[in-house]
Write a protein that holds these residues in place. Structure first.
Motif, PDB file in Angstrom:
ATOM      1  N   GLY A   7      48.058  -8.786 -42.395  1.00  0.00           N
ATOM      2  CA  GLY A   7      46.835  -9.588 -42.395  1.00  0.00           C
ATOM      3  C   GLY A   7      46.223  -9.648 -41.013  1.00  0.00           C
ATOM      4  N   ARG A   8      45.449 -10.698 -40.782  1.00  0.00           N
ATOM      5  CA  ARG A   8      44.731 -10.846 -39.521  1.00  0.00           C
ATOM      6  C   ARG A   8      45.706 -11.031 -38.371  1.00  0.00           C
ATOM      7  NH1 ARG A   8      40.754 -15.819 -38.934  1.00  0.00           N
ATOM      8  NH2 ARG A   8      42.756 -16.884 -38.806  1.00  0.00           N
ATOM      9  N   PRO A   9      45.545 -10.256 -37.301  1.00  0.00           N
ATOM     10  CA  PRO A   9      46.453 -10.421 -36.165  1.00  0.00           C
ATOM     11  C   PRO A   9      46.330 -11.816 -35.582  1.00  0.00           C
ATOM     12  CG  PRO A   9      45.110  -8.431 -35.956  1.00  0.00           C
ATOM     13  CD  PRO A   9      44.546  -9.226 -37.073  1.00  0.00           C
ATOM     14  N   ARG A  10      47.430 -12.339 -35.109  1.00  0.00           N
ATOM     15  CA  ARG A  10      47.394 -13.634 -34.443  1.00  0.00           C
ATOM     16  C   ARG A  10      46.678 -13.477 -33.116  1.00  0.00           C
ATOM     17  NH1 ARG A  10      50.842 -17.650 -35.894  1.00  0.00           N
ATOM     18  NH2 ARG A  10      51.142 -18.294 -33.744  1.00  0.00           N
ATOM     19  N   LYS A  11      45.844 -14.431 -32.810  1.00  0.00           N
ATOM     20  CA  LYS A  11      45.120 -14.380 -31.550  1.00  0.00           C
ATOM     21  C   LYS A  11      46.001 -14.921 -30.435  1.00  0.00           C
ATOM     22  CE  LYS A  11      40.655 -14.969 -33.774  1.00  0.00           C
ATOM     23  NZ  LYS A  11      39.425 -15.774 -33.863  1.00  0.00           N
ATOM     24  N   THR A  51      42.745 -15.243 -25.652  1.00  0.00           N
ATOM     25  CA  THR A  51      41.446 -15.299 -26.333  1.00  0.00           C
ATOM     26  C   THR A  51      40.905 -16.718 -26.390  1.00  0.00           C
ATOM     27  OG1 THR A  51      42.392 -15.668 -28.525  1.00  0.00           O
ATOM     28  CG2 THR A  51      42.163 -13.380 -27.807  1.00  0.00           C
ATOM     29  N   LEU A  52      41.706 -17.693 -26.005  1.00  0.00           N
ATOM     30  CA  LEU A  52      41.287 -19.088 -26.117  1.00  0.00           C
ATOM     31  C   LEU A  52      40.378 -19.487 -24.963  1.00  0.00           C
ATOM     32  CD1 LEU A  52      44.467 -21.066 -27.214  1.00  0.00           C
ATOM     33  CD2 LEU A  52      42.468 -20.496 -28.578  1.00  0.00           C
ATOM     34  N   ARG A  89      37.826 -23.244 -24.063  1.00  0.00           N
ATOM     35  CA  ARG A  89      37.507 -24.583 -24.531  1.00  0.00           C
ATOM     36  C   ARG A  89      36.459 -24.530 -25.637  1.00  0.00           C
ATOM     37  NH1 ARG A  89      37.493 -30.021 -23.107  1.00  0.00           N
ATOM     38  NH2 ARG A  89      35.508 -31.111 -23.441  1.00  0.00           N
ATOM     39  N   ASP A  90      35.425 -23.690 -25.466  1.00  0.00           N
ATOM     40  CA  ASP A  90      34.380 -23.577 -26.478  1.00  0.00           C
ATOM     41  C   ASP A  90      34.931 -23.070 -27.803  1.00  0.00           C
ATOM     42  OD1 ASP A  90      32.389 -24.589 -24.902  1.00  0.00           O
ATOM     43  OD2 ASP A  90      31.534 -22.636 -24.357  1.00  0.00           O
ATOM     44  N   VAL A  91      35.848 -22.103 -27.754  1.00  0.00           N
ATOM     45  CA  VAL A  91      36.441 -21.570 -28.986  1.00  0.00           C
ATOM     46  C   VAL A  91      37.211 -22.659 -29.717  1.00  0.00           C
ATOM     47  CG1 VAL A  91      38.217 -20.014 -29.883  1.00  0.00           C
ATOM     48  CG2 VAL A  91      36.518 -19.162 -28.263  1.00  0.00           C
ATOM     49  N   VAL A  92      37.969 -23.450 -28.987  1.00  0.00           N
ATOM     50  CA  VAL A  92      38.732 -24.542 -29.599  1.00  0.00           C
ATOM     51  C   VAL A  92      37.791 -25.548 -30.255  1.00  0.00           C
ATOM     52  CG1 VAL A  92      40.262 -26.503 -29.115  1.00  0.00           C
ATOM     53  CG2 VAL A  92      40.684 -24.286 -28.026  1.00  0.00           C
ATOM     54  N   ILE A  93      36.723 -25.916 -29.545  1.00  0.00           N
ATOM     55  CA  ILE A  93      35.781 -26.909 -30.075  1.00  0.00           C
ATOM     56  C   ILE A  93      35.040 -26.356 -31.287  1.00  0.00           C
ATOM     57  CG2 ILE A  93      33.681 -28.207 -29.559  1.00  0.00           C
ATOM     58  CD1 ILE A  93      34.690 -28.299 -26.620  1.00  0.00           C
ATOM     59  N   GLU A  94      34.574 -25.129 -31.213  1.00  0.00           N
ATOM     60  CA  GLU A  94      33.846 -24.536 -32.342  1.00  0.00           C
ATOM     61  C   GLU A  94      34.741 -24.397 -33.566  1.00  0.00           C
ATOM     62  OE1 GLU A  94      32.416 -20.976 -30.578  1.00  0.00           O
ATOM     63  OE2 GLU A  94      30.869 -22.017 -29.393  1.00  0.00           O
ATOM     64  N   THR A  95      36.010 -24.120 -33.344  1.00  0.00           N
ATOM     65  CA  THR A  95      36.945 -24.047 -34.471  1.00  0.00           C
ATOM     66  C   THR A  95      37.135 -25.425 -35.092  1.00  0.00           C
ATOM     67  OG1 THR A  95      38.097 -22.186 -33.433  1.00  0.00           O
ATOM     68  CG2 THR A  95      39.270 -23.357 -35.183  1.00  0.00           C
ATOM     69  N   ALA A  96      37.221 -26.455 -34.254  1.00  0.00           N
ATOM     70  CA  ALA A  96      37.325 -27.823 -34.776  1.00  0.00           C
ATOM     71  C   ALA A  96      36.084 -28.173 -35.597  1.00  0.00           C
ATOM     72  CB  ALA A  96      37.503 -28.809 -33.622  1.00  0.00           C
ATOM     73  N   ARG A 156      47.171 -29.325 -35.025  1.00  0.00           N
ATOM     74  CA  ARG A 156      47.845 -28.288 -35.808  1.00  0.00           C
ATOM     75  C   ARG A 156      46.869 -27.470 -36.646  1.00  0.00           C
ATOM     76  NH1 ARG A 156      53.378 -28.579 -36.228  1.00  0.00           N
ATOM     77  NH2 ARG A 156      54.362 -30.427 -35.309  1.00  0.00           N
ATOM     78  N   THR A 157      45.923 -28.164 -37.318  1.00  0.00           N
ATOM     79  CA  THR A 157      45.001 -27.417 -38.183  1.00  0.00           C
ATOM     80  C   THR A 157      44.109 -26.491 -37.366  1.00  0.00           C
ATOM     81  OG1 THR A 157      43.422 -29.268 -38.151  1.00  0.00           O
ATOM     82  CG2 THR A 157      44.974 -29.170 -39.992  1.00  0.00           C
ATOM     83  N   VAL A 158      43.663 -26.954 -36.207  1.00  0.00           N
ATOM     84  CA  VAL A 158      42.826 -26.106 -35.358  1.00  0.00           C
ATOM     85  C   VAL A 158      43.647 -24.931 -34.826  1.00  0.00           C
ATOM     86  CG1 VAL A 158      41.493 -26.033 -33.210  1.00  0.00           C
ATOM     87  CG2 VAL A 158      41.282 -27.994 -34.747  1.00  0.00           C
ATOM     88  N   ALA A 159      44.862 -25.216 -34.380  1.00  0.00           N
ATOM     89  CA  ALA A 159      45.721 -24.144 -33.864  1.00  0.00           C
ATOM     90  C   ALA A 159      46.031 -23.118 -34.945  1.00  0.00           C
ATOM     91  CB  ALA A 159      47.016 -24.745 -33.316  1.00  0.00           C
ATOM     92  N   ARG A 160      46.248 -23.585 -36.172  1.00  0.00           N
ATOM     93  CA  ARG A 160      46.559 -22.672 -37.271  1.00  0.00           C
ATOM     94  C   ARG A 160      45.408 -21.705 -37.511  1.00  0.00           C
ATOM     95  NH1 ARG A 160      47.197 -26.254 -41.172  1.00  0.00           N
ATOM     96  NH2 ARG A 160      49.248 -26.805 -40.351  1.00  0.00           N
ATOM     97  N   ARG A 161      44.186 -22.219 -37.438  1.00  0.00           N
ATOM     98  CA  ARG A 161      43.025 -21.349 -37.639  1.00  0.00           C
ATOM     99  C   ARG A 161      42.890 -20.313 -36.526  1.00  0.00           C
ATOM    100  NH1 ARG A 161      37.960 -23.450 -40.978  1.00  0.00           N
ATOM    101  NH2 ARG A 161      39.081 -24.759 -42.471  1.00  0.00           N
ATOM    102  N   LEU A 162      43.301 -20.703 -35.335  1.00  0.00           N
ATOM    103  CA  LEU A 162      43.200 -19.796 -34.195  1.00  0.00           C
ATOM    104  C   LEU A 162      44.398 -18.860 -34.094  1.00  0.00           C
ATOM    105  CD1 LEU A 162      41.835 -22.327 -31.570  1.00  0.00           C
ATOM    106  CD2 LEU A 162      40.628 -20.325 -32.444  1.00  0.00           C
ATOM    107  N   GLY A 163      45.448 -19.133 -34.881  1.00  0.00           N
ATOM    108  CA  GLY A 163      46.635 -18.294 -34.839  1.00  0.00           C
ATOM    109  C   GLY A 163      47.453 -18.479 -33.583  1.00  0.00           C
ATOM    110  N   VAL A 164      47.466 -19.714 -33.064  1.00  0.00           N
ATOM    111  CA  VAL A 164      48.232 -19.991 -31.848  1.00  0.00           C
ATOM    112  C   VAL A 164      49.104 -21.218 -32.066  1.00  0.00           C
ATOM    113  CG1 VAL A 164      46.446 -19.004 -30.353  1.00  0.00           C
ATOM    114  CG2 VAL A 164      46.401 -21.452 -30.875  1.00  0.00           C
ATOM    115  N   ASP A 165      49.988 -21.467 -31.134  1.00  0.00           N
ATOM    116  CA  ASP A 165      50.804 -22.677 -31.170  1.00  0.00           C
ATOM    117  C   ASP A 165      49.941 -23.866 -30.775  1.00  0.00           C
ATOM    118  OD1 ASP A 165      52.696 -24.768 -29.913  1.00  0.00           O
ATOM    119  OD2 ASP A 165      54.064 -23.413 -30.954  1.00  0.00           O
ATOM    120  N   ALA A 166      50.144 -24.987 -31.444  1.00  0.00           N
ATOM    121  CA  ALA A 166      49.331 -26.172 -31.163  1.00  0.00           C
ATOM    122  C   ALA A 166      49.440 -26.604 -29.709  1.00  0.00           C
ATOM    123  CB  ALA A 166      49.737 -27.320 -32.095  1.00  0.00           C
TER     124      ALA A 166
END
Length: 244
Positions: free
Chosen positions: A19-23, A27-28, A30-37, A52-62
């Motif tokens: 599936g989709r590679p983990r980021k 790649t992180l 601040r803007d990416v984290v906020i836009e994902t939220a 956790r939910t934001v980290a899961r979408r980004l494919g990273v550890d919280a």
């Protein structure tokens, strides 16, 4: 026969990810984290947001998100600020009436762009430059119209109480008494007319029907008219204390 080359970040003996590679953390931002939220809020509401939910979408550890925000509460503040930054506040025209109406409508449009995040934008008390920019704009318009500093603050709070209250009802609560849609309106009108209360029977066609656009414009017109009249009259700079 073809052979697969192991990825640089893949440990020997570990099956390849599907599936989709983990980021990676690289790649992180601040803007990416906020836009994902914001995307989580758009789909699941504010209650769906966690580190956790934001980290899961980004494919990273919280834990990696803490390099950019201090926790969920800080993240929600950052979301509100991010949305406020996108508000293209109108340039002042010198007309108090026109400027206040334009600011109110612009603020509503920004709120409705992410309606499920609306309560954050409307209720979180922000101290950053982004969070204070709309406040400073309204105060500048009032001061340019001749209001003293204290009077400008009183009028600002009155404006916000009306506009924010109306928008909170729009994004977070059902219509007050009325309903939206012709079929629901007809049912509601019938119930009101069958109530046996004369005043409700009299206003039933109007009380049964609800339009967010009309209600916002009515509230905005009412408060802006009151403010401009108050400024034109040169009212006192502070409310009078009640008699002892």
């Amino acid at each position: 026969m073809t052979t697969r080359t192991a990825r640089a970040d893949q440990q020997p003996g570990t099956p390849p990810r599907r599936g989709r590679p983990r980021k990676g953390a690289s790649t992180l931002t601040r803007d990416v984290v906020i836009e994902t939220a914001i995307s989580v809020i758009d789909e699941e509401g504010v209650e769906g947001v966690s580190m956790r939910t934001v980290a899961r979408r980004l494919g990273v550890d919280a834990k990696s998100l803490y390099n950019y925000v201090d926790g969920k509460d800080h993240l929600l503040d950052a979301v509100a600020e991010h949305i406020l930054v996108t508000v293209a506040l109108p340039e002042p025209t010198g007309s108090l009436d026109a400027d206040l109406r334009a600011i109110g409508r612009t603020f509503r449009a920004a709120t409705l762009a992410h309606p499920r995040a609306g309560a954050l934008v409307l209720t979180r008390q922000l101290s950053s430059a982004a969070g204070l920019r709309p406040v400073a704009t309204v105060l500048s318009v009032l001061r340019a119209a001749g209001c003293g500093p204290e009077e400008a603050v009183h009028l600002l709070r009155t404006l916000l109480a009306s506009v924010v209250g109306t928008l909170l009802r729009e994004v977070s609560a059902g219509p007050t008494f009325g309903v939206v849609g012709p079929e629901a309106t007809a049912r509601r009108q019938h119930d009101l007319e069958a109530s046996g209360l004369p005043v409700l029977v009299e206003v039933a066609p109007h009380l049964a029907r609800f339009s967010h656009d009309e209600e916002f414009e009515y509230a905005l017109d009412l408060v802006v008219t009151a403010v401009t009249r108050k400024v034109g009259e040169g009212g006192p700079t502070a409310p009078q204390a009640p008699p002892a």
